[in-house]
Motif scaffolding. Sequence first.
Motif, PDB file in Angstrom:
ATOM      1  N   MET A 183      -0.941  -7.022   3.127  1.00 37.21           N
ATOM      2  CA  MET A 183      -1.999  -6.273   3.753  1.00 37.21           C
ATOM      3  C   MET A 183      -2.053  -4.886   3.110  1.00 37.21           C
ATOM      4  O   MET A 183      -1.029  -4.301   2.815  1.00 37.21           O
ATOM      5  CB  MET A 183      -1.730  -6.139   5.246  1.00 37.21           C
ATOM      6  CG  MET A 183      -1.492  -7.450   5.986  1.00 37.21           C
ATOM      7  SD  MET A 183      -2.888  -8.550   6.027  1.00 37.21           S
ATOM      8  CE  MET A 183      -3.859  -7.826   7.298  1.00 37.21           C
ATOM      9  N   ASP A 184      -3.248  -4.408   2.924  1.00 38.56           N
ATOM     10  CA  ASP A 184      -3.361  -3.066   2.366  1.00 38.56           C
ATOM     11  C   ASP A 184      -3.386  -2.025   3.489  1.00 38.56           C
ATOM     12  O   ASP A 184      -3.201  -2.361   4.663  1.00 38.56           O
ATOM     13  CB  ASP A 184      -4.583  -2.945   1.448  1.00 38.56           C
ATOM     14  CG  ASP A 184      -5.909  -3.042   2.190  1.00 38.56           C
ATOM     15  OD1 ASP A 184      -5.936  -3.044   3.445  1.00 38.56           O
ATOM     16  OD2 ASP A 184      -6.944  -3.117   1.517  1.00 38.56           O
ATOM     17  N   GLU A 185      -3.620  -0.784   3.128  1.00 40.04           N
ATOM     18  CA  GLU A 185      -3.588   0.286   4.124  1.00 40.04           C
ATOM     19  C   GLU A 185      -4.723   0.190   5.141  1.00 40.04           C
ATOM     20  O   GLU A 185      -4.687   0.830   6.182  1.00 40.04           O
ATOM     21  CB  GLU A 185      -3.586   1.668   3.459  1.00 40.04           C
ATOM     22  CG  GLU A 185      -4.834   1.990   2.682  1.00 40.04           C
ATOM     23  CD  GLU A 185      -4.783   1.574   1.212  1.00 40.04           C
ATOM     24  OE1 GLU A 185      -5.652   2.027   0.465  1.00 40.04           O
ATOM     25  OE2 GLU A 185      -3.898   0.803   0.810  1.00 40.04           O
ATOM     26  N   TYR A 186      -5.734  -0.646   4.845  1.00 46.99           N
ATOM     27  CA  TYR A 186      -6.847  -0.846   5.772  1.00 46.99           C
ATOM     28  C   TYR A 186      -6.707  -2.155   6.553  1.00 46.99           C
ATOM     29  O   TYR A 186      -7.643  -2.618   7.183  1.00 46.99           O
ATOM     30  CB  TYR A 186      -8.177  -0.829   5.014  1.00 46.99           C
ATOM     31  CG  TYR A 186      -8.378   0.448   4.247  1.00 46.99           C
ATOM     32  CD1 TYR A 186      -8.682   1.635   4.913  1.00 46.99           C
ATOM     33  CD2 TYR A 186      -8.221   0.473   2.874  1.00 46.99           C
ATOM     34  CE1 TYR A 186      -8.845   2.812   4.212  1.00 46.99           C
ATOM     35  CE2 TYR A 186      -8.384   1.649   2.159  1.00 46.99           C
ATOM     36  CZ  TYR A 186      -8.691   2.820   2.839  1.00 46.99           C
ATOM     37  OH  TYR A 186      -8.843   3.989   2.142  1.00 46.99           O
ATOM     38  N   ASN A 187      -5.515  -2.747   6.449  1.00 51.24           N
ATOM     39  CA  ASN A 187      -5.193  -3.993   7.159  1.00 51.24           C
ATOM     40  C   ASN A 187      -6.007  -5.187   6.633  1.00 51.24           C
ATOM     41  O   ASN A 187      -6.351  -6.089   7.377  1.00 51.24           O
ATOM     42  CB  ASN A 187      -5.375  -3.831   8.666  1.00 51.24           C
ATOM     43  CG  ASN A 187      -4.400  -4.702   9.437  1.00 51.24           C
ATOM     44  OD1 ASN A 187      -3.314  -4.987   8.954  1.00 51.24           O
ATOM     45  ND2 ASN A 187      -4.787  -5.113  10.625  1.00 51.24           N
ATOM     46  N   ILE A 188      -6.318  -5.146   5.351  1.00 50.83           N
ATOM     47  CA  ILE A 188      -7.041  -6.236   4.696  1.00 50.83           C
ATOM     48  C   ILE A 188      -6.055  -7.055   3.872  1.00 50.83           C
ATOM     49  O   ILE A 188      -5.242  -6.500   3.113  1.00 50.83           O
ATOM     50  CB  ILE A 188      -8.168  -5.677   3.804  1.00 50.83           C
ATOM     51  CG1 ILE A 188      -9.203  -4.961   4.688  1.00 50.83           C
ATOM     52  CG2 ILE A 188      -8.822  -6.785   2.987  1.00 50.83           C
ATOM     53  CD1 ILE A 188     -10.293  -4.252   3.925  1.00 50.83           C
ATOM     54  N   LEU A 189      -6.142  -8.363   4.011  1.00 49.10           N
ATOM     55  CA  LEU A 189      -5.250  -9.269   3.308  1.00 49.10           C
ATOM     56  C   LEU A 189      -5.426  -9.140   1.805  1.00 49.10           C
ATOM     57  O   LEU A 189      -6.530  -9.233   1.294  1.00 49.10           O
ATOM     58  CB  LEU A 189      -5.544 -10.710   3.745  1.00 49.10           C
ATOM     59  CG  LEU A 189      -4.692 -11.786   3.090  1.00 49.10           C
ATOM     60  CD1 LEU A 189      -3.252 -11.679   3.586  1.00 49.10           C
ATOM     61  CD2 LEU A 189      -5.263 -13.159   3.382  1.00 49.10           C
ATOM     62  N   GLU A 190      -4.325  -8.924   1.112  1.00 46.80           N
ATOM     63  CA  GLU A 190      -4.369  -8.824  -0.346  1.00 46.80           C
ATOM     64  C   GLU A 190      -3.903 -10.106  -1.016  1.00 46.80           C
ATOM     65  O   GLU A 190      -4.253 -10.362  -2.158  1.00 46.80           O
ATOM     66  CB  GLU A 190      -3.504  -7.665  -0.826  1.00 46.80           C
ATOM     67  CG  GLU A 190      -4.062  -6.326  -0.442  1.00 46.80           C
ATOM     68  CD  GLU A 190      -3.367  -5.211  -1.173  1.00 46.80           C
ATOM     69  OE1 GLU A 190      -3.774  -4.907  -2.298  1.00 46.80           O
ATOM     70  OE2 GLU A 190      -2.408  -4.655  -0.610  1.00 46.80           O
ATOM     71  N   GLY A 191      -3.111 -10.894  -0.336  1.00 50.63           N
ATOM     72  CA  GLY A 191      -2.617 -12.140  -0.909  1.00 50.63           C
ATOM     73  C   GLY A 191      -1.495 -12.709  -0.068  1.00 50.63           C
ATOM     74  O   GLY A 191      -1.082 -12.115   0.926  1.00 50.63           O
ATOM     75  N   VAL A 192      -1.036 -13.879  -0.480  1.00 55.88           N
ATOM     76  CA  VAL A 192       0.062 -14.545   0.207  1.00 55.88           C
ATOM     77  C   VAL A 192       1.127 -14.918  -0.813  1.00 55.88           C
ATOM     78  O   VAL A 192       0.842 -15.052  -1.998  1.00 55.88           O
ATOM     79  CB  VAL A 192      -0.417 -15.809   0.963  1.00 55.88           C
ATOM     80  CG1 VAL A 192      -1.372 -15.455   2.076  1.00 55.88           C
ATOM     81  CG2 VAL A 192      -1.046 -16.814   0.025  1.00 55.88           C
ATOM     82  N   VAL A 193       2.343 -15.069  -0.332  1.00 55.73           N
ATOM     83  CA  VAL A 193       3.444 -15.495  -1.179  1.00 55.73           C
ATOM     84  C   VAL A 193       3.854 -16.884  -0.710  1.00 55.73           C
ATOM     85  O   VAL A 193       4.188 -17.082   0.455  1.00 55.73           O
ATOM     86  CB  VAL A 193       4.639 -14.516  -1.083  1.00 55.73           C
ATOM     87  CG1 VAL A 193       5.801 -15.013  -1.918  1.00 55.73           C
ATOM     88  CG2 VAL A 193       4.217 -13.125  -1.530  1.00 55.73           C
ATOM     89  N   LEU A 194       3.795 -17.825  -1.631  1.00 54.40           N
ATOM     90  CA  LEU A 194       4.141 -19.206  -1.314  1.00 54.40           C
ATOM     91  C   LEU A 194       5.590 -19.487  -1.701  1.00 54.40           C
ATOM     92  O   LEU A 194       6.072 -19.000  -2.733  1.00 54.40           O
ATOM     93  CB  LEU A 194       3.205 -20.160  -2.063  1.00 54.40           C
ATOM     94  CG  LEU A 194       1.713 -19.953  -1.797  1.00 54.40           C
ATOM     95  CD1 LEU A 194       0.888 -20.850  -2.714  1.00 54.40           C
ATOM     96  CD2 LEU A 194       1.394 -20.214  -0.344  1.00 54.40           C
TER      97      LEU A 194
END
Length: 65
Positions: A1-12
């Motif tokens: 999550m970035d500083e605006y609480n937006i998903l940046e990616g996932v770790v599988l």
Amino acid sequence: MDEYNILEGVVLLDDVREIMFNPELYDETLMRDVMTIPPSYIDKDEGIDAVMESFRTTGAWNLPF
């Protein structure tokens, strides 16, 4: 999550399995290098029909929300 609480990616798990068991790689591995952008995401206010459609169209086994 970035500083605006937006998903940046996932770790599988499959993408970090080798790193998990090799402590020498811990300090040289950055999350941005192993994370991926999911094919879709689920909004907590979506109905089950929309959620199921997201799974159907992406073919994903799991999706973040």
